[in-house]
Scaffold this motif. Sequence first.
Motif, short mmCIF file in Angstrom:
data_model
loop_
_atom_site.label_atom_id
_atom_site.label_comp_id
_atom_site.label_asym_id
_atom_site.label_seq_id
_atom_site.Cartn_x
_atom_site.Cartn_y
_atom_site.Cartn_z
N MET A 78 -25.72 21.84 -20.15
CA MET A 78 -27.11 22.07 -19.76
C MET A 78 -27.27 22.11 -18.26
SD MET A 78 -28.94 19.40 -22.40
CE MET A 78 -27.46 18.58 -22.97
N LEU A 79 -28.31 22.81 -17.82
CA LEU A 79 -28.81 22.73 -16.46
C LEU A 79 -30.17 22.06 -16.49
CD1 LEU A 79 -28.18 26.37 -15.12
CD2 LEU A 79 -26.81 24.34 -14.59
N THR A 80 -30.46 21.25 -15.47
CA THR A 80 -31.81 20.72 -15.31
C THR A 80 -32.28 21.05 -13.90
OG1 THR A 80 -31.39 18.55 -14.30
CG2 THR A 80 -31.06 18.74 -16.68
N ASP A 81 -33.59 21.12 -13.72
CA ASP A 81 -34.09 21.30 -12.37
C ASP A 81 -34.11 19.97 -11.64
OD1 ASP A 81 -36.39 19.92 -13.13
OD2 ASP A 81 -37.71 21.66 -13.03
N VAL A 82 -34.62 19.96 -10.42
CA VAL A 82 -34.58 18.76 -9.58
C VAL A 82 -35.40 17.62 -10.17
CG1 VAL A 82 -36.52 19.49 -8.15
CG2 VAL A 82 -34.79 17.96 -7.18
N ASP A 83 -36.38 17.95 -11.04
CA ASP A 83 -37.23 16.94 -11.65
C ASP A 83 -36.74 16.48 -13.01
OD1 ASP A 83 -39.14 16.91 -9.51
OD2 ASP A 83 -39.92 18.81 -10.27
N GLY A 84 -35.59 16.97 -13.46
CA GLY A 84 -35.05 16.55 -14.75
C GLY A 84 -35.48 17.41 -15.92
N LEU A 85 -36.17 18.52 -15.65
CA LEU A 85 -36.57 19.43 -16.72
C LEU A 85 -35.35 20.20 -17.21
CD1 LEU A 85 -39.04 20.64 -18.28
CD2 LEU A 85 -39.04 22.46 -16.56
N VAL A 86 -35.08 20.14 -18.51
CA VAL A 86 -33.93 20.86 -19.08
C VAL A 86 -34.22 22.36 -19.08
CG1 VAL A 86 -32.43 21.11 -21.08
CG2 VAL A 86 -33.36 18.86 -20.51
N LEU A 87 -33.33 23.13 -18.48
CA LEU A 87 -33.54 24.57 -18.32
C LEU A 87 -32.84 25.40 -19.37
CD1 LEU A 87 -33.10 24.83 -14.42
CD2 LEU A 87 -35.22 24.53 -15.72
N ASN A 88 -31.68 24.97 -19.83
CA ASN A 88 -30.95 25.74 -20.84
C ASN A 88 -30.03 24.81 -21.61
OD1 ASN A 88 -28.91 25.21 -19.01
ND2 ASN A 88 -28.13 27.30 -18.94
N ARG A 89 -29.40 25.33 -22.63
CA ARG A 89 -28.47 24.50 -23.42
C ARG A 89 -27.49 25.43 -24.12
NH1 ARG A 89 -30.99 20.78 -28.08
NH2 ARG A 89 -31.08 22.81 -29.12
N LEU A 90 -26.20 25.19 -23.91
CA LEU A 90 -25.15 25.98 -24.53
C LEU A 90 -24.32 25.07 -25.42
CD1 LEU A 90 -23.95 28.05 -21.42
CD2 LEU A 90 -25.55 28.77 -23.20
N CYS A 91 -24.29 25.37 -26.71
CA CYS A 91 -23.54 24.54 -27.66
C CYS A 91 -23.39 25.31 -28.96
CB CYS A 91 -24.27 23.22 -27.90
SG CYS A 91 -23.40 22.09 -29.03
N THR A 92 -22.22 25.26 -29.59
CA THR A 92 -22.00 25.95 -30.87
C THR A 92 -21.89 24.97 -32.04
OG1 THR A 92 -19.61 25.96 -30.41
CG2 THR A 92 -20.86 27.93 -29.81
N ARG A 114 -37.99 8.76 -15.46
CA ARG A 114 -39.35 8.29 -15.72
C ARG A 114 -39.76 8.49 -17.17
NH1 ARG A 114 -43.90 7.04 -12.90
NH2 ARG A 114 -42.81 7.37 -10.91
N PHE A 115 -39.24 9.53 -17.82
CA PHE A 115 -39.66 9.84 -19.18
C PHE A 115 -38.61 9.51 -20.24
CE2 PHE A 115 -42.55 12.56 -16.77
CZ PHE A 115 -43.76 12.28 -17.39
N ALA A 116 -37.33 9.45 -19.86
CA ALA A 116 -36.28 9.20 -20.85
C ALA A 116 -35.46 7.96 -20.54
CB ALA A 116 -35.37 10.41 -20.96
N GLY A 117 -35.79 7.25 -19.47
CA GLY A 117 -35.03 6.07 -19.12
C GLY A 117 -33.67 6.43 -18.56
N THR A 118 -32.75 5.48 -18.63
CA THR A 118 -31.41 5.66 -18.07
C THR A 118 -30.60 6.64 -18.91
OG1 THR A 118 -31.45 3.40 -17.26
CG2 THR A 118 -29.31 4.48 -17.36
N THR A 119 -30.25 7.77 -18.32
CA THR A 119 -29.35 8.76 -18.92
C THR A 119 -28.43 9.27 -17.82
OG1 THR A 119 -30.76 10.67 -18.44
CG2 THR A 119 -31.17 9.51 -20.53
N GLY A 120 -27.42 10.01 -18.22
CA GLY A 120 -26.52 10.56 -17.21
C GLY A 120 -27.23 11.49 -16.25
N LEU A 121 -28.03 12.41 -16.78
CA LEU A 121 -28.68 13.38 -15.91
C LEU A 121 -29.78 12.73 -15.09
CD1 LEU A 121 -31.70 14.72 -16.84
CD2 LEU A 121 -30.30 15.37 -18.81
N GLY A 122 -30.53 11.80 -15.69
CA GLY A 122 -31.60 11.14 -14.94
C GLY A 122 -31.07 10.32 -13.79
#
Length: 482
Positions: A78-92, A114-122
């Motif tokens: 996935m890509l996210t923008d600077v604010d953590g918004l998920v932009l795309n997702r590639l998975c089969t 702020r919205f999902a708590g502690t995650t890798g991307l956040g």
Amino acid sequence: MTTTGLCEREQLAVARDTAPSHRLVASWRRSAGYGLPLDTVDPAFAGAVDDGSLFYESGHEILEGLHRTLGEEPVSLMLTDVDGLVLNRLCTDRRLLGALDDVSLAPGFDYSERFAGTTGLGLALADRVPTLVRGDQHYCTRLWGYTCAAAPVTDPGSGELVGSVNLTTWSQRSHTLLLALAQTAARATEGLMLARGRGRAPRPTSRGRVVRVPVPRDDAGLGPLWRAAEDRAMAALAGDGGVAVVGESGVGRSALLRAAHARRSGRRVLHVRPPEPEDVGSWLALWAPELDKPSTSVIVGRVDHLPAWAVDEVAGLLADGPAGSVSMTARDLAAVPEALRPHVGTVVELPPLRHRPDDVLPLAVRFAREARGRAVRVDPEAEQALTTYPWPGNATELRTVIRGAVAGADVVSVRDLPPEVRAGGRHRLTRLEALERDEIVRCLAEPGATPATAASALGMSRSTVYRRLARYGIRPPTGPAR
């Protein structure tokens, strides 16, 4: 901040015999402070995403190549923008896709801390450093089935954070290479952005310099807007509250604070620049002990560029230290990290250079003197060009232009200035217009050139060249036309 969620989260860590890192605990604390529940994850849905940016186009291409390499592996890219918004997702892997949909880790959802708590991307976005969060290291128990590795992506020209690359898989699978893959994809994205961004040179790396700055008063000739901002900063420094100088990048925020400090006799001033995320510990050790010295003041520049855990540490230092010992700079008040805002008693806005035309020539003369080590004169045509150009890069751009102009002379002439400065800034040009303007300026810069000789060299009529001079605001060399 409520502590119930944090206490429960730390008790879970103890029960599972895990030893969380300092960064994880700091993230858990912030997550608890946002009031997030431990047992559910409910990210906000923002809808449409920006898929036309240079970051998105470059990152999506890199992830597509990595996705083909991984084949049928159960990994979501996935890509996210600077604010953590998920932009795309590639998975089969259909099972993984369904599970990610169940926790809304999908395009259009805000997965910031702020919205999902502690995650890798956040956490990668918050601390601006590659991050791996495994299983029960997530704040929310609904995410304990996943391992997430993320790496931040910065604009190779400006150094601004633009988003992140995130790889997510099942928590029980091996994560040995996951973080390395995320970092590789992030660096490849930056490289592709650089290649497609008109060949810009990458920004120099910041290493969190901590320097003692000389504070002689050297603002003679600067205009009323600068003076008013300096007077306000001086009054704030003399009081009990901290001061934040805000404005566009390169506008002279730290210089304003140094000038204000210069009017306070006998104080030692340190200017602290944001470190690279991996250097935060040593960066703090360099200047934090100085806060205990009553004769020392600290300017923390660009606090909006600090990693999140560095912000927490600075906020703790300010809470324990003397009031008003630290001033700071940022883009605007909203960009000052939330933990630091209680320590801002006064906000001083410094207008951009395009709104301070009275400051352009005094600054140009100062920058020229710094570069040459002696007095430098600016001729009238160059003065006109300098004061009519809008300076989108503010004083930083002006310094760069002046240093180039005086590289081999003690007089700044209009021929020494870049084409865009000579042409002024009347309107935004298309790429073809900019090329045409630069060619005209190049021809007119030749020794003995006139509009007539430029017309001949460019294959244009003389009347066409004169119309282009007026359109682009180009000032031709003085002398009779031929």
